[in-house]
Design a protein around this motif. Structure first.
Motif, PDB file in Angstrom:
ATOM      1  N   LEU A 175       0.838  -1.201   0.000  1.00 35.01           N
ATOM      2  CA  LEU A 175       0.000   0.000   0.000  1.00 35.01           C
ATOM      3  C   LEU A 175       0.872   1.250   0.000  1.00 35.01           C
ATOM      4  N   TRP A 176       1.860   1.300   0.897  1.00 32.49           N
ATOM      5  CA  TRP A 176       2.724   2.487   0.975  1.00 32.49           C
ATOM      6  C   TRP A 176       3.569   2.634  -0.274  1.00 32.49           C
ATOM      7  N   ILE A 177       3.979   1.517  -0.842  1.00 29.56           N
ATOM      8  CA  ILE A 177       4.764   1.585  -2.071  1.00 29.56           C
ATOM      9  C   ILE A 177       3.957   2.261  -3.176  1.00 29.56           C
ATOM     10  N   MET A 178       2.711   1.835  -3.368  1.00 32.82           N
ATOM     11  CA  MET A 178       1.878   2.402  -4.429  1.00 32.82           C
ATOM     12  C   MET A 178       1.571   3.880  -4.168  1.00 32.82           C
ATOM     13  N   VAL A 179       1.298   4.209  -2.911  1.00 32.29           N
ATOM     14  CA  VAL A 179       0.980   5.610  -2.569  1.00 32.29           C
ATOM     15  C   VAL A 179       2.154   6.517  -2.912  1.00 32.29           C
ATOM     16  N   PHE A 180       3.357   6.120  -2.548  1.00 34.79           N
ATOM     17  CA  PHE A 180       4.498   7.016  -2.750  1.00 34.79           C
ATOM     18  C   PHE A 180       5.029   6.978  -4.177  1.00 34.79           C
ATOM     19  N   ILE A 181       4.798   5.897  -4.886  1.00 37.87           N
ATOM     20  CA  ILE A 181       5.101   5.904  -6.316  1.00 37.87           C
ATOM     21  C   ILE A 181       4.202   6.925  -7.017  1.00 37.87           C
ATOM     22  N   LEU A 182       2.922   6.918  -6.655  1.00 38.42           N
ATOM     23  CA  LEU A 182       1.975   7.857  -7.257  1.00 38.42           C
ATOM     24  C   LEU A 182       2.329   9.301  -6.911  1.00 38.42           C
ATOM     25  N   LEU A 183       2.628   9.563  -5.635  1.00 38.46           N
ATOM     26  CA  LEU A 183       2.963  10.925  -5.214  1.00 38.46           C
ATOM     27  C   LEU A 183       4.242  11.418  -5.894  1.00 38.46           C
ATOM     28  N   THR A 184       5.232  10.554  -5.989  1.00 38.47           N
ATOM     29  CA  THR A 184       6.489  10.944  -6.636  1.00 38.47           C
ATOM     30  C   THR A 184       6.268  11.232  -8.105  1.00 38.47           C
ATOM     31  N   PHE A 185       5.435  10.430  -8.755  1.00 35.44           N
ATOM     32  CA  PHE A 185       5.128  10.652 -10.170  1.00 35.44           C
ATOM     33  C   PHE A 185       4.418  11.991 -10.374  1.00 35.44           C
ATOM     34  N   ILE A 186       3.470  12.304  -9.504  1.00 36.53           N
ATOM     35  CA  ILE A 186       2.720  13.563  -9.634  1.00 36.53           C
ATOM     36  C   ILE A 186       3.663  14.763  -9.527  1.00 36.53           C
ATOM     37  N   VAL A 187       4.557  14.737  -8.548  1.00 36.69           N
ATOM     38  CA  VAL A 187       5.520  15.836  -8.410  1.00 36.69           C
ATOM     39  C   VAL A 187       6.442  15.887  -9.628  1.00 36.69           C
ATOM     40  N   GLY A 188       6.788  14.709 -10.155  1.00 32.27           N
ATOM     41  CA  GLY A 188       7.694  14.654 -11.300  1.00 32.27           C
ATOM     42  C   GLY A 188       7.132  15.231 -12.565  1.00 32.27           C
ATOM     43  N   VAL A 189       5.812  15.117 -12.770  1.00 31.93           N
ATOM     44  CA  VAL A 189       5.217  15.619 -14.012  1.00 31.93           C
ATOM     45  C   VAL A 189       4.670  17.034 -13.868  1.00 31.93           C
ATOM     46  N   ALA A 190       4.664  17.559 -12.650  1.00 26.90           N
ATOM     47  CA  ALA A 190       4.175  18.927 -12.452  1.00 26.90           C
ATOM     48  C   ALA A 190       5.235  19.924 -12.910  1.00 26.90           C
ATOM     49  N   PHE A 191       4.822  21.177 -13.087  1.00 27.76           N
ATOM     50  CA  PHE A 191       5.747  22.250 -13.446  1.00 27.76           C
ATOM     51  C   PHE A 191       6.887  22.272 -12.437  1.00 27.76           C
ATOM     52  N   VAL A 192       8.114  22.532 -12.915  1.00 29.85           N
ATOM     53  CA  VAL A 192       9.287  22.414 -12.053  1.00 29.85           C
ATOM     54  C   VAL A 192       9.193  23.309 -10.821  1.00 29.85           C
ATOM     55  N   ARG A 193       8.415  24.388 -10.901  1.00 32.16           N
ATOM     56  CA  ARG A 193       8.271  25.250  -9.731  1.00 32.16           C
ATOM     57  C   ARG A 193       7.495  24.533  -8.622  1.00 32.16           C
ATOM     58  N   VAL A 194       6.571  23.625  -9.017  1.00 29.53           N
ATOM     59  CA  VAL A 194       5.849  22.830  -8.019  1.00 29.53           C
ATOM     60  C   VAL A 194       6.843  21.972  -7.248  1.00 29.53           C
ATOM     61  N   PHE A 195       7.752  21.346  -7.981  1.00 31.16           N
ATOM     62  CA  PHE A 195       8.812  20.576  -7.319  1.00 31.16           C
ATOM     63  C   PHE A 195       9.606  21.478  -6.370  1.00 31.16           C
ATOM     64  N   GLY A 196       9.947  22.681  -6.848  1.00 33.71           N
ATOM     65  CA  GLY A 196      10.707  23.609  -6.022  1.00 33.71           C
ATOM     66  C   GLY A 196       9.988  23.969  -4.735  1.00 33.71           C
ATOM     67  N   GLU A 197       8.690  24.231  -4.832  1.00 29.73           N
ATOM     68  CA  GLU A 197       7.922  24.618  -3.645  1.00 29.73           C
ATOM     69  C   GLU A 197       7.745  23.442  -2.688  1.00 29.73           C
ATOM     70  N   VAL A 198       7.496  22.241  -3.242  1.00 29.30           N
ATOM     71  CA  VAL A 198       7.354  21.052  -2.398  1.00 29.30           C
ATOM     72  C   VAL A 198       8.651  20.792  -1.644  1.00 29.30           C
ATOM     73  N   GLU A 199       9.758  20.860  -2.369  1.00 28.99           N
ATOM     74  CA  GLU A 199      11.048  20.617  -1.726  1.00 28.99           C
ATOM     75  C   GLU A 199      11.407  21.715  -0.740  1.00 28.99           C
ATOM     76  N   PHE A 200      10.996  22.952  -1.045  1.00 31.13           N
ATOM     77  CA  PHE A 200      11.248  24.056  -0.122  1.00 31.13           C
ATOM     78  C   PHE A 200      10.526  23.800   1.199  1.00 31.13           C
ATOM     79  N   ALA A 201       9.269  23.353   1.104  1.00 28.94           N
ATOM     80  CA  ALA A 201       8.483  23.087   2.318  1.00 28.94           C
ATOM     81  C   ALA A 201       9.078  21.937   3.119  1.00 28.94           C
ATOM     82  N   PHE A 202       9.394  20.822   2.436  1.00 34.10           N
ATOM     83  CA  PHE A 202       9.936  19.667   3.152  1.00 34.10           C
ATOM     84  C   PHE A 202      11.351  19.926   3.664  1.00 34.10           C
ATOM     85  N   ALA A 203      12.124  20.697   2.906  1.00 32.60           N
ATOM     86  CA  ALA A 203      13.469  21.043   3.370  1.00 32.60           C
ATOM     87  C   ALA A 203      13.386  21.865   4.653  1.00 32.60           C
TER      88      ALA A 203
END
Length: 572
Positions: A175-203
């Motif tokens: 279950l966790w594998i599928m959830v995080f594969i999906l979440l990682t894929f969503i961030v990967g296909v979003a505009f690069v600024r989305v990745f930047g903001e997500v990483e900024f928050a988690f960092a």
């Protein structure tokens, strides 16, 4: 000189293609025209390639994104989970010294990467630099080595997430594998600024957690928690600052210290990814150097303080470090807070470590996809990987890496922690190869400047001592690379799996390099023929234009982000 004029003319003709709208087709959603691809993928035309990236990729990353990605991107499972193995085999002082040595290597890598990337801010970073400064075959080998490393790095982080969830629940890991594969894929296909903001928050969250753990650990250690006695440096005296590993006496203590190196390298893995998305970064000539030089000291500070505090709180012979349940219960941070009687804090730490692991997988996906895109630009990967979305994401590169995320399901047939440590060994060798490439690129650039009589001070960013640190860092990386699996060569410790995981990457890189060199008949670049003068002038023009754009944007923003100045010291 005529060769340089041809290159510049080639680049000019390509510019016309860009302006005429031939690079992107409305019908195919962003595929690359074959004739333009041929023009840009020529192995000898590095100056024109960046124009393709400007036409396809979007500059969505800013100073704060880059700095926070570099600052906290490498703070993940390597620090939170594998540190327990370092304390066990090296002891508190052995672990501290091991991380300090690797931290010094990281310093040389960061400065070398920053100086070269500020001059050549291309997607794929040091992989493309290797092709331009050394040999196209080495660029091919380094690129596919990095693709391979990130292909393994993502499932290693997802495996760690499974370990971490087992701390709370017995729900099947699939279950966790599928959830995080999906979440990682969503961030990967979003505009690069989305990745930047997500990483900024988690960092930001990771940094706050590490700071909290350091302060909390010191309070516990010094007897600031009621009912918990003062520990101080008790565990440095008994069982001792070092641990004898394999051997006995001084030799055994040295081997214990040296065994920390692989875990330390894995912990710092990702630091070289800072400039992977240089073509998607605003004003890279200024942004990348600032991120490199200001972030390094903070990373080393956080890491070394964390290792020091953990070594003070947890004894190297604590049986919980060798917990067989395969959960985060063996994390030295969780052990430390549990000792103080704060079990709830352990759950909070566990939750944040999960976000750290996911953040590290996001960063590996960004680095891997941009390298693969860069390889495709140079005809070293199928042209399919050049297809981008309308918002500038190399979509087939993302799909390629997503397919390999399913390696995470290996954790279902074996202990998740066992698989995690297997991936650690596999990826650490790849990280060292990448660091060697960064350092060698920098040495070649500085040598080429000297041969052409160009002062190094004309680079967008230059430091007088970095040539020496690059030589020292390169030698250390090679030593650690070839001794990373030394345990299997000692009496009674031979293990085929450990040998393969420690050294598989070396023959792979050699095969990649020699194979491409023989097939394409490439040659080492003559340093006196590199068009450095033209590139330096191009960098100056790019910096001037970026400064004007930044001033205009700042004027439009006004005071909307005035609050940022109170916390901007973290990344600026």
């Amino acid at each position: 000189m005529s060769g340089l004029q041809d290159a510049m003319g080639h680049a000019g003709r390509s510019d016309d293609a860009v302006h005429n709208g031939k690079l992107r087709s409305e019908e195919d959603g962003g595929s690359v025209d074959k004739t333009v691809h041929a023009a840009y993928a020529d192995d000898g035309d590095e100056l024109g390639v960046t124009t393709t990236e400007q036409a396809h990729l979007k500059r969505g990353l800013e100073q704060r994104h880059l700095s926070m990605i570099a600052l906290a991107g490498s703070i993940g499972t390597g620090l939170f989970l594998s540190l327990s193995g370092s304390i066990q085999t090296g002891g508190p002082l052995g672990a501290l010294l091991g991380y300090a040595v690797v931290g010094a290597i990281v310093c040389s890598v960061q400065f070398a990467l920053g100086e070269v990337s500020a001059l050549l801010p291309v997607s794929g970073s040091f992989v493309r630099h290797a092709a331009f400064l050394n040999d196209p075959a080495w660029g091919f080998a380094a690129g596919w080595n990095l693709v391979y490393g990130n292909v393994l790095s993502i499932p290693s982080e997802i495996s760690a997430i499974c370990v971490l969830f087992q701390y709370w629940t017995d729900i099947n890991s699939s279950l966790w594998i599928m959830v995080f594969i999906l979440l990682t894929f969503i961030v990967g296909v979003a505009f690069v600024r989305v990745f930047g903001e997500v990483e900024f928050a988690f960092a930001s969250l990771k940094l706050l957690t590490v700071v909290f753990l350091i302060i909390f650990g010191l309070v516990v250690n010094l007897g600031g928690v009621p009912g918990v006695e003062r520990v101080g440096f008790r565990y440095w005296q008994m069982p001792g600052p070092f641990v004898e590993f394999i051997g006995t006496g001084a030799w055994g203590r040295f081997l214990g210290f040296w065994s920390v190196m692989t875990n330390a390298v894995f912990s710092f893995a990702g630091i070289e990814s800072l400039a992977m998305a240089a073509a998607e970064t605003r004003n890279p000539g200024r942004t990348i150097p600032r991120a490199c030089k200001r972030v390094f000291f903070r990373i080393v500070l956080f890491y070394l303080l964390a290792v020091l505090v953990v070594g003070m709180l947890v004894a190297s012979d604590d049986p919980r470090l060798n917990d067989e349940s395969g959960t985060a219960a063996q994390s030295p941070f969780v052990i430390a807070v549990s000792t103080a009687g704060y079990s709830a804090v352990g759950s909070v730490v566990n939750a944040i470590v999960i976000t750290s692991a996911w953040s590290s997988s996001n960063q590996a996906l960004l680095a891997g996809t941009r390298v693969l895109y860069g390889l495709a630009l140079k005809r070293q990967a199928p042209s399919l990987f050049l297809r981008t979305t309308s918002w500038g994401i190399p979509i087939y590169c993302v799909l390629f890496f997503t397919a390999f995320m399913f390696l995470s399901f290996m954790t279902l047939s074996s202990g998740a922690l066992t698989v995690f440590y297997w991936f650690v060994a596999l990826t650490s060798a790849g990280v060292l190869v990448s660091w060697c490439t960064v350092l060698f690129n920098h040495i070649r650039l500085k040598t080429a400047l000297r041969r052409q009589g160009i002062p190094a001070s004309e680079l967008p960013w230059n430091n007088g001592w970095t040539l020496y640190s690059s030589y020292a860092g390169l030698i250390m990386c090679l030593i650690i690379l070839f001794t990373g699996g030394f345990r299997v060569f000692t009496k009674g410790n031979w293990d085929a799996n450990s040998f393969v995981s420690s050294y598989l990457d070396i023959p792979l890189v050699i095969v990649f390099f020699l194979g491409w060199k023989l097939i394409k008949k490439t040659r080492w670049v003559r340093l006196d023929e590199l068009p450095l003068r033209a590139i330096i002038e191009q960098a100056k023009d790019r910096a001037h234009q970026a400064e004007m754009e930044q001033q205009a944007e700042d004027a439009l923003k006004g005071n909307r982000h005035r609050w940022l100045k109170y916390i901007s010291w973290i990344w600026d």
